[in-house]
Design an enzyme around this catalytic site. Structure first.
Site, PDB file in Angstrom:
ATOM      1  N   TYR A  50      -4.883  -4.800   3.250  1.00  0.00           N
ATOM      2  CA  TYR A  50      -3.839  -4.986   2.490  1.00  0.00           C
ATOM      3  C   TYR A  50      -3.961  -4.542   0.889  1.00  0.00           C
ATOM      4  CZ  TYR A  50      -1.780  -7.244   6.510  1.00  0.00           C
ATOM      5  OH  TYR A  50      -1.189  -7.591   7.693  1.00  0.00           O
ATOM      6  N   GLU A  51      -2.865  -4.177   0.374  1.00  0.00           N
ATOM      7  CA  GLU A  51      -3.008  -3.648  -1.070  1.00  0.00           C
ATOM      8  C   GLU A  51      -3.654  -4.612  -1.977  1.00  0.00           C
ATOM      9  OE1 GLU A  51       0.683  -1.739  -1.235  1.00  0.00           O
ATOM     10  OE2 GLU A  51       1.642  -3.621  -1.895  1.00  0.00           O
ATOM     11  N   SER A  52      -3.438  -5.918  -1.497  1.00  0.00           N
ATOM     12  CA  SER A  52      -3.792  -7.053  -2.520  1.00  0.00           C
ATOM     13  C   SER A  52      -5.441  -7.102  -2.710  1.00  0.00           C
ATOM     14  CB  SER A  52      -3.090  -8.145  -2.113  1.00  0.00           C
ATOM     15  OG  SER A  52      -3.527  -8.559  -0.738  1.00  0.00           O
TER      16      SER A  52
END
Lengths: 257, 270
Positions: A50-52
């Site tokens: 995930y981009e986090s």
């Protein structure tokens, strides 16, 4: 368990497109459900990112945001956001980017920015987030969205994320080495790009969907593959796993901690 | 060593009308308490930088603090729209705002460039998208070695960055754990850096020499603000209040309802 919804067929079909060997950059919403369903069924070793900054995450419930604590706690490692975009995405280490869309055209160009003119929008949508570079840097892009004539449109109001370009040729002209949209999965059908023109054509109808229904729900004059397939219905284990995932997720998000 | 002060004193001493301010935190560690203090102190004409405006900028925009918003994804994650942000962009309420819109990759690179003291960031991005046509601060630069054309955006260099973190020790060293986002870059890119923390402790108890620790000498101001990231969260101290993020959709949808919330939950609070 023979009853299922079009959305369930969409999620199951999207999950089936992923394999154990994929390193998948996961968009929030429908892509997240599909990617985690794949992990919980036929692709237990898939790497979800995930981009986090969470790499190799294995959440027990679906995250509401891309940065829920569950994603970090169950990850192999959690890195800074500049690192995830620079080393892992731009560095070319992601095999599949999984995106949703508010609007998509026949060449897989995606709009998540505005409906109407940019300077005076009828609807201001959230914007690109990670998608513009996911669309260009991942090996392949899968898109999942509900099928309607307002969503699958002749021309997107804004190109937030590049598919094959507005005439189907711009991606190649820009020298982008990654493949681009390889699969679009809606709640009615599966679409894949024509190898000659890059136009998305219907390659498989979901159970109960018809050519006429798909044509009516598509904003362009949609084409069907000569060898039009039928999507296998969701299996009992697929449905049970998906429903269990949603049940756990809804229970977790309903109450304040 | 940073100053240890109260939240009202920290905001009064650092945030001025017209400043460029970043309250960062990638879903995690969002400094809501600091944002509410900025609203209470009536700051105006701010340029607000954040990758995801999130509820914190929705609230600050609705309260009239913002003149310009620099961002890359302006939604309520998993829920839908940021209604106050949309009302400002679509209808100019409570007043019109300017937007400078990027992608996440551009914002992340702009933060890294700011932390590195560079004037701009270059990266492989925006290929074939319409964003460069609506944002004049997206340009291109040619690699002098390969000839490849790359995207370029200005580095983020805010007057003030405010982040939330787990804890600080009494020398002002700060530990950040979990989704670290751009917390480190936001602090190092800023002229003045303020960190709100859950607690101030004798021993930082960083689990490894590789832990994300910001030395006290890189920070200007430390504020003890326990619970200061709610309804976001602080890994190890609290969980994201997803039910509140869902409830915000109803609170923020209507102007009068939002103003009632603002009066009761921000202006009347201390």
């Amino acid at each position: 368990m023979s009853d299922y919804t079009p959305t369930e067929v969409m999620t199951v079909s999207a999950a089936r497109a992923l394999s154990n060997d994929d390193v998948c950059f996961v968009g929030i919403g429908a892509p997240s459900a599909a990617c985690n369903l794949a992990r919980l069924t036929h692709a237990p070793d898939i790497t979800l990112i995930y981009e986090s900054g969470t790499i190799g995450t294995r959440p027990d419930v679906l995250p509401l945001s891309i940065g829920d604590g569950e994603l970090a706690e169950t990850s192999l490692t959690t890195v800074a956001v500049p690192e995830i975009f620079r080393y892992w995405l731009q560095g070319g280490r992601i095999t599949v980017g999984f995106l949703g869309a508010a609007q998509m055209d026949r060449y897989g160009n995606i709009n998540t920015t505005v409906i109407g003119p940019y300077g005076a929008p009828a609807v201001r949508l959230p914007g690109g987030g990670g998608a513009p570079e996911i669309a260009s840097s991942c090996g392949r892009v899968f898109i999942t969205m509900r099928h309607s004539p307002r969503a699958l449109v002749e021309r997107v109001d804004f190109v937030t994320s590049l598919g094959f370009g507005v005439t189907g040729t711009e991606r190649a002209a820009l020298g982008i080495a990654t493949r681009g949209p390889a699969l679009a999965i809606t709640d009615l059908c599966v679409m894949e790009p024509d190898p000659e023109t890059n136009e998305l054509v219907v390659t498989s109808l979901h159970p109960g969907a018809t050519r006429a229904g798909v044509a009516e729900a598509t904003g362009w004059d949609v084409r069907f593959a000569a060898a039009l397939g039928e999507t296998a219905p969701p299996t009992e284990p697929e449905l049970a796993t998906l429903r269990d995932l949603h049940r756990r997720t809804n229970a977790a998000h309903a109450v304040s901690p | 060593m940073p100053d240890f002060v109260s939240l009202p004193d920290a905001v009064a001493a650092t945030v001025r009308d017209g400043h460029t301010v970043a309250l960062e935190g990638f879903t995690h560690l969002i400094p809501f308490a600091a944002g509410h203090e900025i609203i209470r102190q009536g700051r105006r004409d701010l340029t607000l930088i954040r990758m995801t405006p999130d509820l914190i900028y929705d609230q600050m925009i609705g309260a009239g603090c913002a003149r310009r918003v620099v961002f890359s994804w302006g939604g309520n994650p998993g829920v839908g729209s940021l209604h106050r942000f949309r009302d400002a962009v679509e209808n100019g309420w409570p007043h019109p705002i300017e937007i400078e819109e990027h992608s996440h990759a551009a914002m992340a690179n702009a933060w890294a460039a700011g932390a590195a003291g560079l004037p701009f960031a270059s990266f492989r991005g925006y290929l074939g998208t319409d964003l460069p046509s609506v944002n004049p601060r997206i340009a291109t630069v040619t690699c002098p070695f390969t000839g490849e054309e790359l995207a370029a955006v200005p580095a983020h260099r805010p007057d003030v960055s405010i982040i939330h973190a787990q804890r600080a020790d009494r020398a002002g060293n700060v530990l950040i754990e979990g989704i670290v986002g751009v917390q480190k870059e936001a602090v190092l890119a800023a002229e003045v850096a303020v960190v709100t923390v859950e607690e101030i402790v004798d021993d930082l108890a960083a689990p490894s020499m590789n832990s994300t620790v910001l030395p006290g000498w890189a920070i200007d101001t430390i504020v003890a603000a326990p619970g200061g990231s709610w309804p976001s969260y602080t890994h190890g101290y609290s969980h994201r209040d997803n039910a509140y993020y869902k409830a915000w959709d109803e609170i923020s949808r209507d102007r009068a309802r939002f103003q009632q919330w603002l009066a009761e939950s921000v202006m009347a609070a201390t």
